[in-house]
Write an enzyme that holds these catalytic residues in place. Structure first.
Site, PDB file in Angstrom:
ATOM      1  N   HIS A  99       0.679  -1.167  -0.166  1.00  0.00           N
ATOM      2  CA  HIS A  99      -0.264  -0.139  -0.114  1.00  0.00           C
ATOM      3  C   HIS A  99       0.952   1.179   0.169  1.00  0.00           C
ATOM      4  O   HIS A  99       1.992   1.214   0.148  1.00  0.00           O
ATOM      5  CB  HIS A  99      -0.838   0.084   1.266  1.00  0.00           C
ATOM      6  CG  HIS A  99      -0.252  -0.159   2.429  1.00  0.00           C
ATOM      7  ND1 HIS A  99       0.167  -0.973   3.099  1.00  0.00           N
ATOM      8  CD2 HIS A  99       0.459   0.866   3.427  1.00  0.00           C
ATOM      9  CE1 HIS A  99       0.744  -0.850   4.203  1.00  0.00           C
ATOM     10  NE2 HIS A  99       0.861   0.465   4.336  1.00  0.00           N
TER      11      HIS A  99
ATOM     12  N   HIS B 120       1.568   5.690   1.031  1.00  0.00           N
ATOM     13  CA  HIS B 120       1.311   6.721   1.896  1.00  0.00           C
ATOM     14  C   HIS B 120       1.595   7.954   1.048  1.00  0.00           C
ATOM     15  O   HIS B 120       2.794   7.909   0.454  1.00  0.00           O
ATOM     16  CB  HIS B 120       1.963   6.635   3.240  1.00  0.00           C
ATOM     17  CG  HIS B 120       1.687   5.357   4.124  1.00  0.00           C
ATOM     18  ND1 HIS B 120       0.544   5.618   4.841  1.00  0.00           N
ATOM     19  CD2 HIS B 120       2.005   4.224   4.170  1.00  0.00           C
ATOM     20  CE1 HIS B 120       0.278   4.303   5.596  1.00  0.00           C
ATOM     21  NE2 HIS B 120       1.392   3.574   5.188  1.00  0.00           N
TER      22      HIS B 120
ATOM     23  N   GLU C 124       6.080   8.358   5.542  1.00  0.00           N
ATOM     24  CA  GLU C 124       6.041   8.223   6.795  1.00  0.00           C
ATOM     25  C   GLU C 124       7.424   8.242   7.465  1.00  0.00           C
ATOM     26  O   GLU C 124       7.643   9.104   8.597  1.00  0.00           O
ATOM     27  CB  GLU C 124       5.518   6.749   7.266  1.00  0.00           C
ATOM     28  CG  GLU C 124       3.727   6.753   6.861  1.00  0.00           C
ATOM     29  CD  GLU C 124       2.980   5.852   7.563  1.00  0.00           C
ATOM     30  OE1 GLU C 124       2.010   6.475   8.206  1.00  0.00           O
ATOM     31  OE2 GLU C 124       3.434   4.564   7.436  1.00  0.00           O
TER      32      GLU C 124
END
Length: 399
Positions: free
Chosen positions: A152, A154, A166
């Protein structure tokens, strides 16, 4: 990292949850206590402890967490206890404080390119875009074998140079971050069990920056985001080589023990954050930041899915290890590379000019020196002749 399914309620833990205890739980404890010959006080205490434990667990499952808002990341620890732990992720990697570990060997993707004919499932869970990975994919180079689960992304909201990753390196954010999640299939039977164990998960962190060139590999994901614009929407997409999303250098990375970066924030992750960044174009980043909604299609108010990254967490005396030494791991910037190239070229030109000047000077001086030698020889010959003539003249003049 590893977002949980979007729950339906957003109520905090309260006394009302105690009323949800089922009779079967009470009967179970009564039978158990009778067999153990416990008195009523002991039964009451155990029952109440179980009530609070059960209530907290189920209430947490019913909480809708967000990155900003009533249950934003600053409030996660109030509802998910592990989010307030001492080994949380992400972190800021300060390269001067990392410790070189020569035992950290290059990571080896296994089966990443064996995608077969089955399509991948891409879905929007309200927190990010996720691709489920087949179980034959895994990662080598770790203490145990880890089986791939999902990947996934971010990202931020302000375009290039506005953050979105992150993890940070020396306080600097990248524009986005890719996570590839694996579970320890050598020790645990499934993802659900492994994610609660300290050595249960291994996650690859890939920092993403923007440039002028399009990254074809990321189009395998970004081209299909329009099919999952709203939360809970899914789409089947053509399978592709997952390894193409990773940096080319899998031997230089930072390793530390941390947690999931989203609730329930279990501290069960062996993190490997690659030193080399992956580049996508500005247009690709824009699609990532503007195509998806965190709201469902039936909801009247659409909410863009943006800034889905957690702030860095304190290290709390943890050590971040590096698979490379500071000398070998230093990556030159494009400006430094350009300066070095120009310096080398100028040095070569300067050296050529000096050599030519020296050669030319030598060529000029050689004839002059030969001429001087010739003149010196002639003068010496003349002087010698004059000396020979002087005695004969003296003899002739004597009486």
């Amino acid at each position: 990292m590893l977002p949980s399914p979007s729950p339906s309620l957003s109520l905090p833990v309260s006394l009302s949850h105690l009323l949800l205890i089922t009779p079967s739980i009470i009967i179970h404890f009564c039978v158990w206590a009778r067999r153990a010959n416990m008195d009523s006080l002991g039964l009451f205490i155990l029952l109440m402890l179980q009530c609070f434990q059960w209530t907290a667990a189920h209430a947490a499952e019913d909480i809708t967490w967000t990155y900003k808002g009533m249950v934003g990341q600053t409030e996660w620890s109030e509802y998910f206890l592990d989010c307030g732990g001492t080994s949380q992720s992400p972190v800021d990697v300060v390269t001067t404080q990392t410790k070189y570990d020569p035992s950290l060997i290059p990571l080896t993707p296994l089966g990443y390119d064996q995608h077969g004919n089955s399509p991948f499932t891409l879905y929007n869970n309200g927190h990010t875009a996720v691709i489920d990975l087949p179980e034959w994919m895994g990662i080598g180079g770790l203490p145990w074998f880890f089986t791939a689960v999902q990947l996934h992304l971010h990202w931020g909201s302000g375009g290039p140079s506005h953050g979105g990753s992150e993890h940070t390196i020396n306080g600097q954010s990248a524009d986005a971050e890719l996570h590839v999640v694996h579970y320890n299939s050598e020790l645990y039977p499934n993802m659900s069990t492994a994610m609660t164990k300290r050595d249960g998960l291994a996650v690859l962190g890939i920092l993403i920056v923007t440039g002028e060139e399009t990254n074809p590999a990321f189009n395998n994901v970004l081209n299909y985001l329009s099919r999952i614009r709203h939360a809970d929407q899914k789409a089947y997409i053509p399978a592709f080589d997952i390894k193409s999303l990773l940096p080319s250098d899998l031997g230089r990375y930072y390793r530390y023990n941390g947690s999931l970066t989203t609730p329930p924030c279990y501290q069960s992750v062996i993190w490997s954050v690659f030193h080399e960044r992956v580049q996508i174009s500005k247009a690709q980043l824009l699609r990532m930041e503007t195509l998806l909604y965190s709201s469902k299609s039936e909801e009247p108010d659409r909410m863009l899915l943006q800034d889905n990254y957690r702030a860095t967490q304190p290290l709390n005396h943890r050590v971040v290890f590096a698979s490379f030494s500071a000398e070998s791991g230093r990556e030159l910037s494009s400006g430094e590379v350009t300066a070095i190239v120009i310096g080398v070229m100028c040095g070569c030109v300067g050296l050529a000019v000096i050599v030519r000047f020296i050669v030319k000077t030598i060529r000029i001086k050689e004839p002059e020196k030969a001429k001087e030698i010739k003149q010196d020889t002639a003068l010496n010959s003349t002087a010698a002749g004059e000396k020979k003539e002087e005695p004969s003249l003296s003899l002739q003049t004597d009486p």
